[in-house]
Design an enzyme around this catalytic site. Structure first.
Site, PDB file in Angstrom:
ATOM      1  N   GLY A  46     -17.025  -0.020 -28.000  1.00 38.12           N
ATOM      2  CA  GLY A  46     -17.046   1.259 -28.696  1.00 38.12           C
ATOM      3  C   GLY A  46     -17.782   2.287 -27.865  1.00 38.12           C
ATOM      4  N   GLN A  51     -22.217  10.031 -25.810  1.00 38.65           N
ATOM      5  CA  GLN A  51     -22.598   9.109 -24.728  1.00 38.65           C
ATOM      6  C   GLN A  51     -22.033   9.540 -23.380  1.00 38.65           C
ATOM      7  OE1 GLN A  51     -21.494   5.379 -27.155  1.00 38.65           O
ATOM      8  NE2 GLN A  51     -23.172   4.705 -25.840  1.00 38.65           N
ATOM      9  N   CYS A  89     -25.990  -1.473 -26.697  1.00 35.45           N
ATOM     10  CA  CYS A  89     -25.422  -0.132 -26.588  1.00 35.45           C
ATOM     11  C   CYS A  89     -25.306   0.209 -25.113  1.00 35.45           C
ATOM     12  CB  CYS A  89     -26.344   0.860 -27.294  1.00 35.45           C
ATOM     13  SG  CYS A  89     -25.797   2.574 -27.168  1.00 35.45           S
ATOM     14  N   LEU A  90     -24.181   0.800 -24.730  1.00 31.18           N
ATOM     15  CA  LEU A  90     -23.988   1.149 -23.323  1.00 31.18           C
ATOM     16  C   LEU A  90     -25.004   2.189 -22.863  1.00 31.18           C
ATOM     17  CD1 LEU A  90     -20.086   1.263 -23.139  1.00 31.18           C
ATOM     18  CD2 LEU A  90     -21.607  -0.592 -22.478  1.00 31.18           C
ATOM     19  N   HIS A 131     -22.308   1.680 -35.847  1.00 27.99           N
ATOM     20  CA  HIS A 131     -23.058   1.991 -34.623  1.00 27.99           C
ATOM     21  C   HIS A 131     -22.567   3.306 -34.009  1.00 27.99           C
ATOM     22  CE1 HIS A 131     -24.971   0.598 -30.677  1.00 27.99           C
ATOM     23  NE2 HIS A 131     -24.227   1.628 -30.302  1.00 27.99           N
ATOM     24  N   GLU A 132     -21.248   3.452 -33.926  1.00 29.95           N
ATOM     25  CA  GLU A 132     -20.698   4.653 -33.277  1.00 29.95           C
ATOM     26  C   GLU A 132     -20.885   5.894 -34.145  1.00 29.95           C
ATOM     27  OE1 GLU A 132     -20.219   4.274 -30.276  1.00 29.95           O
ATOM     28  OE2 GLU A 132     -20.012   2.097 -30.279  1.00 29.95           O
ATOM     29  N   HIS A 135     -24.228   7.377 -33.630  1.00 31.70           N
ATOM     30  CA  HIS A 135     -24.359   8.199 -32.415  1.00 31.70           C
ATOM     31  C   HIS A 135     -24.067   9.672 -32.710  1.00 31.70           C
ATOM     32  CE1 HIS A 135     -25.192   5.608 -28.990  1.00 31.70           C
ATOM     33  NE2 HIS A 135     -24.258   4.741 -29.333  1.00 31.70           N
TER      34      HIS A 135
END
Ligand code: NI
Length: 165
Positions: A46, A51, A89-90, A131-132, A135
């Protein structure tokens, strides 16, 4: 298509609230393509627009269930149950932590034609949606971690954890 630079924790853009998308321009279409490419390149499941430095309410998800999801202006309508598990998380490279999330989520969003749709997700998909969407509010999973963030030990573990984002 291009791989974009992933912003990492400490970059204040990750803490800002994103603005709704009003119309789908060629720029938005390119952004969504690039977000998928960037996410796959980083072995994520995701990615949210902030990001890659864009403060718009756009999320892409592919939890390897055979579907690519694009969620524009997503709004979580309903949640049920809970799941507690490891999340990464990236934008927080090399780390993971335990987070409790709903086990079921229903979300309403717009697609690339600006048609509204609803998506239901369980398990990993529910976790990824939550999670997304966080963000887009400037929230990171590290704020919700139970206990400490841990270092991801090996390359193999890293890829497994990134399986959560
Ligand atoms: Ni993330």
């Amino acid at each position: 298509m291009a791989i974009r630079k992933i912003r990492v924790i400490g970059d204040e853009i990750l803490r800002k609230k994103c603005k709704p998308v009003k119309e789908i321009s060629p720029r938005i279409e390119d952004l969504v393509e690039d977000m998928f490419e960037t996410m796959y390149d980083a072995n994520g499941v995701g990615l949210a627009a902030p990001q890659v430095g864009v403060l718009k309410r756009i999320v892409v998800i592919d939890v390897e269930d055979g579907n690519q999801y694009v969620l524009i202006n997503p709004e979580i309508l309903e949640t049920r149950g809970s799941q507690t598990g490891s999340e990464g998380c990236l934008s927080v490279p090399g780390k993971s932590g335990i987070v409790t999330r709903p086990d079921y989520v229903k979300v309403r969003a717009y697609d690339l034609s600006m048609d509204v749709f609803e998506l239901e997700g369980e398990g990993l998909l529910a976790r990824a949606i939550c999670h997304e969407c966080d963000h887009l509010e400037g929230d990171l999973y590290v704020d919700k971690v139970e206990g400490e963030l841990v270092d991801v030990a090996s390359e193999e573990d890293f890829e497994e954890i990134e399986g959560v984002e």
